[in-house]
Enzyme design. Structure first.
Site, PDB file in Angstrom:
ATOM      1  N   TYR A 200       0.824  -1.216   0.000  1.00  0.00           N
ATOM      2  CA  TYR A 200       0.000   0.000   0.000  1.00  0.00           C
ATOM      3  C   TYR A 200       0.861   1.271   0.000  1.00  0.00           C
ATOM      4  CZ  TYR A 200      -4.029  -2.972   1.119  1.00  0.00           C
ATOM      5  OH  TYR A 200      -5.008  -3.929   1.094  1.00  0.00           O
TER       6      TYR A 200
ATOM      7  N   LYS B  61       3.345 -15.323   1.366  1.00  0.00           N
ATOM      8  CA  LYS B  61       3.332 -16.125   0.135  1.00  0.00           C
ATOM      9  C   LYS B  61       4.779 -16.326  -0.318  1.00  0.00           C
ATOM     10  CE  LYS B  61       0.288 -16.877  -2.588  1.00  0.00           C
ATOM     11  NZ  LYS B  61      -0.202 -18.219  -2.968  1.00  0.00           N
TER      12      LYS B  61
END
Ligand code: NAD
Length: 370
Positions: A142, A193
């Site tokens: 972000y 991930k």
């Protein structure tokens, strides 16, 4: 008697109505339990814009920085849809998070037994659920640069966001998660991930190293974030504390929230780093919901998310564990008694107003403290 300074920012819409119920609980605690809370109150969001032309004034910002903890209601509403972008209500919230450097967002997902039947999952999967998602709030995709849309020469455009994490950012959020786990069921699940993202590999390495160095007495699991999402809806009670980055935390905390029913029930906390001299963390406590313009001013808002945010404040900023437990128990008992605002009402029940819910919780507190 210890003085505890709270800075209250009710904000707009139902923020004002739900904060009013917390103020009554603070007054009750000061009188009955001699808790020594001193409160000051400021403006944020649209109400601050109306008064000062900005979403939070410098003087209120200073008070927020100086307080032991900030309680925040909610901001926004159609009245301020057309104000300049820099002065929009959310800008006040973002400035508070940025200036106070609140990098750790804590979102509990607790399923009160009386509301288990309202979950979208089977009752037995969520009854008694108590998990805590610790989301990194100031880094990751972000905020990472470059962040842009560029024109390619072939008539196409390219959108770019950049996921960046430095070691220190992962170390400090992991530390928060392990510390919190020690006050709960002593188990952390870290989600990333690492199979497809380099930042995920680093996240995994750093969390593992922090665990080995300082927290080997806490149980640690690693899970890929997509598998984590699946496990959250398959068997949520397997988790205690989940620690994850800004993007995955945004999604996973919303998934976990919906396991427990209404927006009006969800508290949150945002914590900064411990102060070098006092060891105290800057902290802000706020419900997950917004200002709910559709019901604002009608006495229909559920104050439980705001009151449960205050309970988190008791627990995490003041280590007032018995008082925090008492507030949470009062909420659970009131729900057990079938006292419900409109958002959590079952068929055949008459909804109570915001202040009637406050009355019921205060009456339980009175009984629990007797
Ligand atoms: P919202 O959370 O305000 O409301 C969504 C729905 O949930 C509405 O139907 C509302 O009535 C209901 N609801 C929310 N809280 C409730 C409560 N405590 N009791 C009973 N019902 C409740 O979200 P929205 O409608 O998307 O946004 C309204 C305004 O709030 C917008 O201006 C938005 O930008 C702002 N907002 C602010 C925050 C914040 O201050 N942290 C968060 C989200 C949205």
């Amino acid at each position: 008697m210890t003085t505890r300074n709270l800075f209250l920012l009710p904000g707009d819409g139902i923020g004002v109505e739900t904060m009013a119920e917390v103020k009554r609980i603070i007054a009750w605690m000061n009188e009955k339990l001699s808790t020594g809370f001193e409160t000051d109150e400021g403006l944020v969001g649209g109400s601050a814009y109306d008064a000062h032309g900005e979403a939070i004034s410098d003087s209120d910002m200073e008070k927020a920085m100086a307080a032991d903890a900030v309680l925040f209601g909610a901001v926004g509403g159609p009245k301020w849809d057309d104000v300049p972008y820099e002065a929009r209500p959310e800008a006040g919230l973002l400035r508070l998070r940025k200036d106070m450097q609140l990098f750790a967002n804590l979102r509990p997902a607790i399923c009160y037994p009386a509301l288990a039947s309202a979950s979208s999952l089977k009752q037995e999967l969520v009854e008694g659920l108590d998990i805590l998602i610790v989301r990194e709030l100031t880094g990751g995709v972000y905020f990472g640069e470059p962040k842009e849309i560029i024109d390619l020469d072939n008539g196409q455009q390219r959108g770019i966001d950049t996921q960046i994490y430095d070691t220190y950012e992962i170390e400090r959020i992991a530390g928060v998660a392990f510390d919190l786990a020690k006050t709960r069921d002593n188990k952390v699940t870290s989600m990333e991930k690492r199979n497809v993202m380099k930042s995920g590999v680093l996240w995994n390495n750093v969390v593992t190293a922090v665990h080995k160095k300082d927290y080997s007495d806490v149980e640690l699991d690693h899970m890929l974030a997509d598998a984590g999402g699946m496990q959250l809806v398959r068997a949520p009670k397997q988790f205690d504390v989940i620690v994850t980055d800004n993007l995955f935390g945004d999604m996973l905390s919303d998934v976990a929230a919906m396991l427990t029913g209404s927006l009006g029930m969800l508290p949150s906390a945002s914590l900064g780093a411990p102060d070098a001299s006092t060891g105290k963390r800057k902290a802000m406590y706020e419900p997950v919901h917004g200002s709910a313009p559709d019901i604002a001013g009608q006495g229909k808002a559920n104050p439980i998310a705001m009151i449960a945010s205050f309970a988190m404040c008791l627990r995490y900023s003041f280590e007032m564990i018995a008082e925090a437990d008492m507030v949470e128990k009062a909420i659970a008992e009131v729900l057990n008694d079938g006292v419900r605002t409109g958002d959590i009402v079952d068929a055949g029940m008459t909804p109570v107003s915001t202040s009637q819910m406050g009355d019921a919780i205060l009456a339980k507190l009175e009984a629990l403290s007797a």
